[in-house]
Scaffold this motif. Structure first.
Motif, PDB file in Angstrom:
ATOM      1  N   GLY A 110      51.565 117.024 -43.670  1.00  0.00           N
ATOM      2  CA  GLY A 110      53.382 117.538 -44.004  1.00  0.00           C
ATOM      3  C   GLY A 110      53.421 119.454 -44.041  1.00  0.00           C
ATOM      4  N   ASP A 111      52.313 119.441 -45.346  1.00  0.00           N
ATOM      5  CA  ASP A 111      53.010 121.127 -44.978  1.00  0.00           C
ATOM      6  C   ASP A 111      51.657 121.153 -44.036  1.00  0.00           C
ATOM      7  OD1 ASP A 111      53.735 120.609 -47.614  1.00  0.00           O
ATOM      8  OD2 ASP A 111      52.332 120.990 -49.177  1.00  0.00           O
ATOM      9  N   ARG A 113      51.012 120.434 -40.738  1.00  0.00           N
ATOM     10  CA  ARG A 113      51.722 120.653 -39.580  1.00  0.00           C
ATOM     11  C   ARG A 113      52.449 121.132 -40.090  1.00  0.00           C
ATOM     12  NH1 ARG A 113      53.121 114.239 -38.936  1.00  0.00           N
ATOM     13  NH2 ARG A 113      51.085 113.385 -38.198  1.00  0.00           N
ATOM     14  N   ASP A 114      53.623 121.913 -41.065  1.00  0.00           N
ATOM     15  CA  ASP A 114      54.328 122.657 -41.085  1.00  0.00           C
ATOM     16  C   ASP A 114      53.404 123.933 -40.957  1.00  0.00           C
ATOM     17  OD1 ASP A 114      56.295 121.265 -41.342  1.00  0.00           O
ATOM     18  OD2 ASP A 114      56.418 121.458 -43.568  1.00  0.00           O
ATOM     19  N   GLY A 115      52.236 123.972 -41.148  1.00  0.00           N
ATOM     20  CA  GLY A 115      51.212 125.536 -41.452  1.00  0.00           C
ATOM     21  C   GLY A 115      50.743 125.699 -39.521  1.00  0.00           C
ATOM     22  N   GLU A 117      52.395 124.717 -37.300  1.00  0.00           N
ATOM     23  CA  GLU A 117      53.908 125.347 -36.618  1.00  0.00           C
ATOM     24  C   GLU A 117      53.597 126.446 -36.523  1.00  0.00           C
ATOM     25  OE1 GLU A 117      55.715 122.871 -34.458  1.00  0.00           O
ATOM     26  OE2 GLU A 117      54.098 121.540 -34.828  1.00  0.00           O
ATOM     27  N   GLY A 118      53.020 127.369 -37.924  1.00  0.00           N
ATOM     28  CA  GLY A 118      53.308 128.502 -37.682  1.00  0.00           C
ATOM     29  C   GLY A 118      52.382 129.210 -36.987  1.00  0.00           C
TER      30      GLY A 118
END
Length: 188
Positions: A110-111, A113-115, A117-118
């Motif tokens: 999840g982290d 994926r967030d990264g 996205e950035g």
């Protein structure tokens, strides 16, 4: 003479009686012979019964031996069931640990994926910037692109490492699932 005749008569009567007794004795002898025959038959029957009893005793002895073997087999099976239960406890603990590890991996994914996205946003900005300002600020573009590329490269290595970890965890989970299934089948 009369006395002699009477004496002869007595003797004749005695002889008749002796004949009658002899006849009676013949009957008794015949009956004794029949009794002997019956006893002989009974002895044979008693002998047959003794033989049958020997067979029955042998069968009972064999049955006892068989039961002894069955009892020993049951003892062994009980021990095996106890061992399987112990193994199952260990497997349950391992499954619990794997679940906990999976939760950690899910959080990391999840982290990431967030990264990502950035990183995707950064890449879009870079592309936009390249299209609109390439002629004016090529030096500025190089200065911004290299750090962004390094971040992307760093993130790609992390993704690769996470994918490797995920692949290994899938294999471990699959292996544990197979072991658990075999144990479940063995317990049934």
């Amino acid at each position: 003479m009369k006395e002699e005749v009477q004496e002869v008569r007595k003797t004749l009567r005695s002889k008749r009686r002796i004949r009658e007794v002899k006849e009676d004795l013949k009957g008794v002898k015949e009956e004794v012979r029949e009794v002997k025959e019956d006893l002989k038959g009974m002895k044979e029957e008693v002998q047959e019964v003794k033989e049958d009893l020997k067979g029955v005793k042998e069968e009972v002895r064999e049955a006892k031996e068989d039961l002894k073997g069955v009892k020993e087999d049951l003892k062994g099976m009980k021990e095996e069931v106890r061992e399987v239960k112990e193994d199952l406890k260990g497997v349950k603990e391992e499954v619990r640990e794997v679940k906990e590890d999976l939760e950690g991996v899910k959080e990391k994914i999840g982290d990431l994926r967030d990264g990502l996205e950035g990183v995707k946003g950064d890449i879009q900005n870079i592309n936009f910037y390249m299209e609109n300002v390439i002629d004016k600020n090529i030096n500025l573009l190089v200065e911004n692109y290299v750090p962004a590329a390094k971040r992307y490269e760093s993130a790609a290595e992390e993704i690769s490492a996470i994918q490797s970890e995920q692949y290994i965890m899938k294999k471990v989970i699959t292996k544990h699932s197979e072991m658990f299934q075999r144990i479940r089948l063995a317990a049934t």
